[in-house]
Design an enzyme around this catalytic site. Structure first.
Site, PDB file in Angstrom:
ATOM      1  N   LYS A 160      71.547  78.153  53.689  1.00  0.00           N
ATOM      2  CA  LYS A 160      70.272  78.841  53.966  1.00  0.00           C
ATOM      3  C   LYS A 160      70.378  79.577  55.343  1.00  0.00           C
ATOM      4  CE  LYS A 160      66.701  78.320  52.460  1.00  0.00           C
ATOM      5  NZ  LYS A 160      66.151  79.225  51.118  1.00  0.00           N
ATOM      6  N   ASP A 165      67.259  86.908  37.789  1.00  0.00           N
ATOM      7  CA  ASP A 165      68.344  86.040  38.663  1.00  0.00           C
ATOM      8  C   ASP A 165      68.920  86.912  39.673  1.00  0.00           C
ATOM      9  OD1 ASP A 165      70.761  84.924  39.549  1.00  0.00           O
ATOM     10  OD2 ASP A 165      71.616  84.347  37.686  1.00  0.00           O
ATOM     11  N   TYR A 208      73.663  72.514  52.291  1.00  0.00           N
ATOM     12  CA  TYR A 208      72.333  73.227  51.839  1.00  0.00           C
ATOM     13  C   TYR A 208      72.035  74.054  53.145  1.00  0.00           C
ATOM     14  CZ  TYR A 208      67.336  73.798  51.577  1.00  0.00           C
ATOM     15  OH  TYR A 208      66.044  74.308  51.438  1.00  0.00           O
ATOM     16  N   GLY A 216      59.013  78.127  41.072  1.00  0.00           N
ATOM     17  CA  GLY A 216      59.085  77.141  41.974  1.00  0.00           C
ATOM     18  C   GLY A 216      57.652  76.810  42.613  1.00  0.00           C
ATOM     19  N   MET A 217      57.860  75.637  43.485  1.00  0.00           N
ATOM     20  CA  MET A 217      56.673  74.917  43.923  1.00  0.00           C
ATOM     21  C   MET A 217      55.812  75.950  45.115  1.00  0.00           C
ATOM     22  SD  MET A 217      56.418  71.406  45.708  1.00  0.00           S
ATOM     23  CE  MET A 217      57.673  71.452  46.979  1.00  0.00           C
ATOM     24  N   ALA A 248      65.614  79.783  45.461  1.00  0.00           N
ATOM     25  CA  ALA A 248      66.537  79.327  46.070  1.00  0.00           C
ATOM     26  C   ALA A 248      67.351  78.134  45.529  1.00  0.00           C
ATOM     27  CB  ALA A 248      65.893  78.568  47.426  1.00  0.00           C
ATOM     28  N   TYR A 249      68.420  77.835  45.792  1.00  0.00           N
ATOM     29  CA  TYR A 249      69.228  76.653  45.480  1.00  0.00           C
ATOM     30  C   TYR A 249      68.772  75.514  46.373  1.00  0.00           C
ATOM     31  CZ  TYR A 249      72.722  73.506  44.002  1.00  0.00           C
ATOM     32  OH  TYR A 249      73.557  72.092  43.507  1.00  0.00           O
TER      33      TYR A 249
END
Ligand SMILES: NC(=O)c1ccc[n+]([C@@H]2O[C@H](COP(=O)([O-])OP(=O)(O)OC[C@H]3O[C@@H](n4cnc5c(N)ncnc54)[C@H](OP(=O)(O)O)[C@@H]3O)[C@@H](O)[C@H]2O)c1
Length: 288
Positions: free
Chosen positions: A129, A36, A125, A10-11, A60-61
């Site tokens: 979170k 996972d 979302y 991810g970023m 994260a989703y």
């Protein structure tokens, strides 16, 4: 100190790994293919074998709009999996750092959200979170690090969206001017994560770059730094209906971050300058 990073493709994870490599830290970077986080058994085994001192959960989703129709998947990744990570962290006495978001707030405030402000997410979302925050808080030692409006070289972001529209010749650019927040350059966030962990602080910490602005202000600065001859027009959120509601005001107060680290937040305009000059090169470099 040994670090374990989840969601390593991810970023934020990319920039965190770059920052750790630059400091000469020992770390294990696990992509989704390696771990996972919803798989509690594999997670337990990997973390027990690696014995990290710090686990930074960058997995994260993150599909904000898609989460409206996939809330159970978002909850599994952003909520239940964090319960497993909290247990695994406790089993090796590691600190768990859980990244979270300004979307846990409803945006009704008119002054920056402090770390103890009441949460009231508007979207699936944001709710997922928040489940992750509650789960992380059950670990014996955890940091819940909320951040906002990220842009960086390793993921799709607002700067690229604006740059693409400019490249396509869109003129004027119509950008919402009734959502306020704090854009954050992911290498600045990565440095902040390292600072918070090394400070020994636990609990909720906010990190975002300074100063606050609207998406319209942000777009104007992007156009200016690109030297683009384009008009940027302020419009209302209603003109761009999207499945998930966004908070109108999600300015995070970084007062606690400044207190525990002794460092002021970096400037997103500076981050933007660096991003625009280095993003193509950085993306093509292999991860250390
Ligand atoms: N982006 C923002 O503007 C923003 C703002 C505030 C807070 N945050 C938070 O910052 C954190 C990092 O965000 P980001 O922008 O770096 O997100 P990102 O680029 O979407 O990275 C998330 C990574 O997690 C992986 N992942 C998804 N499900 C997984 C699973 N079950 N197990 C392991 N890995 C899984 C994703 O893999 P796939 O691509 O294969 O799904 C992806 O590589 C997140 O907690 C996010 O909520 C982001």
């Amino acid at each position: 100190m040994k670090w374990l990073i989840t969601g390593a493709d991810g970023m934020v994870a990319h920039d965190l790994c770059d920052a750790l490599a630059e400091r000469g830290e020992t770390f294990v970077a696990l992509s989704r293919a390696d771990l996972d986080i919803c798989d509690a058994r594999v997670g337990y085994r990997i973390i027990r074998d690696a014995r990290p001192d710090v686990i930074v959960n960058c997995a994260a989703y993150t599909k904000v709009d898609a989460a409206e129709e996939n809330e159970s998947v978002a909850n599994a990744v952003n909520g239940s999996a964090v319960e497993f990570l909290a247990q695994h962290a406790d089993s090796v006495e590691a600190l768990l750092v859980q990244l979270s978001t300004d979307f846990v707030f409803d945006g009704a405030a008119r002054e920056p959200y402090e770390v103890n402000a009441a949460t009231a997410p508007l979207s699936a979302y944001g709710r997922s979170k928040l489940l992750g925050e509650v789960a992380a808080a059950h670990a014996r030692r955890s940091v819940i690090l909320r951040t906002s409006w990220l842009f960086g070289s390793y993921g799709p972001n607002f700067v690229e969206a604006i740059r693409n529209q400019i490249r396509k010749g869109t003129n004027p650019l119509r950008v919402v001017n009734d959502q306020r927040g704090r854009p954050t350059y992911t290498p600045h966030l990565a440095a902040a994560i390292v600072r918070v962990v090394t400070s020994g602080a636990t609990g909720v910490v906010h990190y975002a770059d300074a100063p606050e602005c609207t998406w319209f202000d942000f777009a104007r600065e992007i156009a200016a730094q690109l030297g683009a001859n384009v008009e940027v027009k302020p419009v209302a959120t209603d003109e761009f209906p999207r499945p998930a509601r966004r908070p109108a005001y999600s300015v995070l107060s970084t007062e606690r971050y400044e207190r525990v680290t002794g460092v002021a937040p970096a400037s997103w305009q500076e981050g933007l300058r660096e991003y625009l000059t280095t993003s193509d090169t950085r993306r093509s470099l292999p991860r250390p």
